[in-house]
Design an enzyme around this catalytic site. Sequence first.
Site, PDB file in Angstrom:
ATOM      1  N   ARG A  89     -20.492 -33.860 -20.383  1.00  0.00           N
ATOM      2  CA  ARG A  89     -19.046 -33.667 -20.403  1.00  0.00           C
ATOM      3  C   ARG A  89     -18.528 -33.325 -21.789  1.00  0.00           C
ATOM      4  NH1 ARG A  89     -17.604 -36.714 -15.503  1.00  0.00           N
ATOM      5  NH2 ARG A  89     -15.367 -36.647 -15.135  1.00  0.00           N
ATOM      6  N   ARG A 128      -7.326 -38.629  -2.720  1.00  0.00           N
ATOM      7  CA  ARG A 128      -8.516 -39.489  -2.786  1.00  0.00           C
ATOM      8  C   ARG A 128      -8.110 -40.910  -3.187  1.00  0.00           C
ATOM      9  NH1 ARG A 128     -13.328 -37.607  -6.693  1.00  0.00           N
ATOM     10  NH2 ARG A 128     -12.157 -38.642  -8.316  1.00  0.00           N
TER      11      ARG A 128
HETATM   12  P1  ADP Z   1     -14.138 -37.234 -11.831  1.00  0.00           P
HETATM   13  O1  ADP Z   1     -15.072 -36.070 -11.883  1.00  0.00           O
HETATM   14  O2  ADP Z   1     -13.324 -37.265 -10.603  1.00  0.00           O
HETATM   15  O3  ADP Z   1     -13.325 -37.388 -13.090  1.00  0.00           O
HETATM   16  P2  ADP Z   1     -16.237 -39.162 -12.380  1.00  0.00           P
HETATM   17  O4  ADP Z   1     -16.619 -40.200 -11.421  1.00  0.00           O
HETATM   18  O5  ADP Z   1     -17.221 -38.118 -12.730  1.00  0.00           O
HETATM   19  O6  ADP Z   1     -14.939 -38.554 -11.725  1.00  0.00           O
HETATM   20  O7  ADP Z   1     -15.769 -39.833 -13.763  1.00  0.00           O
HETATM   21  C1  ADP Z   1     -14.799 -40.857 -13.826  1.00  0.00           C
HETATM   22  C2  ADP Z   1     -14.562 -41.281 -15.273  1.00  0.00           C
HETATM   23  O8  ADP Z   1     -15.796 -41.791 -15.838  1.00  0.00           O
HETATM   24  C3  ADP Z   1     -14.151 -40.165 -16.247  1.00  0.00           C
HETATM   25  O9  ADP Z   1     -12.761 -39.942 -16.249  1.00  0.00           O
HETATM   26  C4  ADP Z   1     -14.659 -40.722 -17.578  1.00  0.00           C
HETATM   27  O10 ADP Z   1     -13.800 -41.692 -18.114  1.00  0.00           O
HETATM   28  C5  ADP Z   1     -15.946 -41.424 -17.203  1.00  0.00           C
HETATM   29  N1  ADP Z   1     -17.136 -40.548 -17.344  1.00  0.00           N
HETATM   30  C6  ADP Z   1     -17.923 -40.095 -16.339  1.00  0.00           C
HETATM   31  N2  ADP Z   1     -18.921 -39.318 -16.826  1.00  0.00           N
HETATM   32  C7  ADP Z   1     -18.744 -39.274 -18.172  1.00  0.00           C
HETATM   33  C8  ADP Z   1     -19.421 -38.621 -19.241  1.00  0.00           C
HETATM   34  N3  ADP Z   1     -20.495 -37.849 -19.021  1.00  0.00           N
HETATM   35  N4  ADP Z   1     -18.951 -38.782 -20.503  1.00  0.00           N
HETATM   36  C9  ADP Z   1     -17.894 -39.559 -20.743  1.00  0.00           C
HETATM   37  N5  ADP Z   1     -17.194 -40.186 -19.794  1.00  0.00           N
HETATM   38  C10 ADP Z   1     -17.609 -40.059 -18.513  1.00  0.00           C
END
Ligand code: ADP
Length: 191
Positions: A89, A128
Amino acid sequence: MINIILFGPPGSGKGTQSEKLIEKYSFKHISTGDLLRSEIAAKTALGIEAKSFMDKGQLVPDEVVIGMISSVLDANPHAKGFLFDGFPRTKAQSEALDKLLANKHTEINIVLALHVNEDELVKRLLNRGLTSGRSDDVNEEIIRARIIEYENKTMPVADYYNQFNKVVTIKGEGTIEEIFSSLCKEIDKKF
Ligand code: ADP
């Protein structure tokens, strides 16, 4: 080994499509969002730290998620391939992932980028939030914060993999089956 990144903003359908893809291709699914939510549910130190960021719609620090990914890769030495969902990310996470995979003599083969317009994203996430129990889905302000984090920090991941010509954009609007079929077409073309 085939390693795929399913890329896209929050609400673009990564989770839904991942479930279908792992069923069809038997990849090992790695969702950092799911891993972080398990840590939160188990009330680990990592989970408690992560929650403070997630509840505000902010990204969790790179070193936390990179450490988590490294453990999952080590724990799955015989995987046929990995499907990364919600990771990397940030550009730093992309570079770290490339190094971890290179140590295992493998690499990212394709980045499938789901494209969905912003109003549709907000609508899907609020919807959701009615049933998911996810605290980051119920409030439009937090959702907008997540989209801004995506634009500022996560979009550069696509630029990073674009320099290696690994990114394919997929229309993320339409029926679940239509989008799934576009994704499969790209995967089958490649392998
Ligand atoms: P969405 O794609 O709907 O935002 P996720 O379940 O992928 O949902 O992520 C939810 C939250 O988890 C993000 O908003 C972030 O705070 C955290 N998160 C998930 N993956 C990462 C990552 N690779 N790096 C940093 N934060 C992450």
